[in-house]
Write an enzyme that holds these catalytic residues in place. Structure first.
Site, short mmCIF file in Angstrom:
data_model
loop_
_atom_site.label_atom_id
_atom_site.label_comp_id
_atom_site.label_asym_id
_atom_site.label_seq_id
_atom_site.Cartn_x
_atom_site.Cartn_y
_atom_site.Cartn_z
N SER A 178 -68.92 74.48 96.85
CA SER A 178 -67.64 74.00 96.84
C SER A 178 -67.04 74.56 98.11
O SER A 178 -67.11 75.60 98.72
CB SER A 178 -66.79 74.39 95.58
N1 SAH Z 1 -69.62 76.30 91.06
C1 SAH Z 1 -70.61 76.11 92.12
C2 SAH Z 1 -70.68 74.71 92.83
C3 SAH Z 1 -71.10 73.58 91.70
S1 SAH Z 1 -71.72 72.13 92.20
C4 SAH Z 1 -70.80 77.19 93.22
O1 SAH Z 1 -69.87 77.99 93.42
O2 SAH Z 1 -71.60 77.32 94.07
C5 SAH Z 1 -71.83 71.51 90.56
C6 SAH Z 1 -73.03 72.07 89.71
O3 SAH Z 1 -72.71 71.52 88.38
C7 SAH Z 1 -74.35 71.62 90.17
O4 SAH Z 1 -75.02 72.80 90.50
C8 SAH Z 1 -74.92 70.78 89.09
O5 SAH Z 1 -76.27 71.01 89.04
C9 SAH Z 1 -74.10 71.40 87.92
N2 SAH Z 1 -73.94 70.59 86.71
C10 SAH Z 1 -73.79 69.17 86.96
N3 SAH Z 1 -73.77 68.54 85.45
C11 SAH Z 1 -73.74 69.86 84.72
C12 SAH Z 1 -73.80 70.13 83.23
N4 SAH Z 1 -73.54 69.14 82.32
N5 SAH Z 1 -73.88 71.29 82.82
C13 SAH Z 1 -74.06 72.36 83.69
N6 SAH Z 1 -74.05 72.34 85.00
C14 SAH Z 1 -74.00 71.16 85.40
#
Ligand code: SAH
Length: 238
Positions: free
Chosen positions: A86
């Protein structure tokens, strides 16, 4: 001044692309400090603990090597598997909204690169983070371990269901967007706890702050945002 900063960032990217000398750690530290001033303080982030954490965690360690030169740009960056780390401002904003105390236990949904988890780990005792894409979870875990974050626990799985064995949590932060607030997460939030969560479809989402008081949820919309959608495990698809 800002134009000069932008030019320097572009020059750094160009240099990295030409296979020249990688950016030195001290350059990253200077870029990080500038990011805190120009992207965070300038937009109203004021919690000193959050600002200190953002000034400490090396974002460059959480991005793929070929994007490293752009680590302190004002935006998200790809981390593979169609996912992103992000924008720094969003990480700081969401963290500030949680009003964390050092003794708090927090649950993050969407470990991604592990960067947000590291910021949280600077501020509180125990961080639980769930990632659905296995290679991302493993990579994040390795990065966090390498940097010495021993208070982050990463689990591979569907974050919709939360982490019942580790519940209840003082705070929950969701960094992928479901179309509605998952009930298991509400159930796993302590009374007096706070949840920050983007809700919406692929195109338009709103960031909400939910506060649980006497079993009731108080909800306020804080920012229009755009996160990757929350995926569900195959067996959960409707
Ligand atoms: N917080 C992260 C950015 C997140 S991007 C950072 O600091 O880098 C969103 C993430 O959510 C992705 O890696 C994606 O694979 C994950 N995601 C999507 N759906 C999800 C779910 N149901 N459970 C856990 N993770 C999930």
């Amino acid at each position: 001044m800002r134009r000069v900063a932008q030019f320097l960032v572009l020059a750094a990217i160009a240099a990295a692309g030409c296979g020249q000398k990688p950016t030195a750690a001290s350059d990253f530290a200077a870029q990080r400090q500038r990011m805190v001033t120009e992207q965070l303080k300038a937009r109203g982030i004021s919690d000193e603990r959050v600002l200190n954490a953002m000034n400490k965690v090396p974002r460059e360690e959480f991005v793929p090597p070929d994007s490293r030169a752009g680590s302190y740009e004002d935006g998200p960056l790809p981390i593979g598997y169609g996912q992103t780390i992000s924008q720094p401002y969003i990480v700081a904003f969401m963290t500030e909204q949680l009003r964390l105390k050092p003794s708090d236990r927090v649950l993050e949904i969407g470990t991604g690169s592990g960067y947000q988890a590291a910021i949280l780990a600077e501020l509180m005792s125990q961080v639980y983070s769930i990632e659905i894409v296995e290679p991302l979870a493993k990579n994040a875990e390795a990065t966090l371990q390498r940097l010495g974050y021993e208070n982050v626990h990463v689990k591979i799985g569907d974050g919709y269901k939360g982490w019942p064995e580790a519940a209840p949590f003082d705070a929950i932060i969701v960094t992928c967007a479901p179309d509605r607030v998952p009930q298991p997460l509400v159930d796993q939030l302590k009374d007096g706890g706070r949840m920050v969560i983007p809700v919406g479809d692929r195109i338009a989402q709103e960031l909400y702050l939910l506060e649980k008081k006497n079993g009731q949820l108080k909800q306020s919309a804080t920012l229009p945002v755009r996160f990757v959608p929350m995926a569900r495990e195959a067996s959960e698809h409707k």
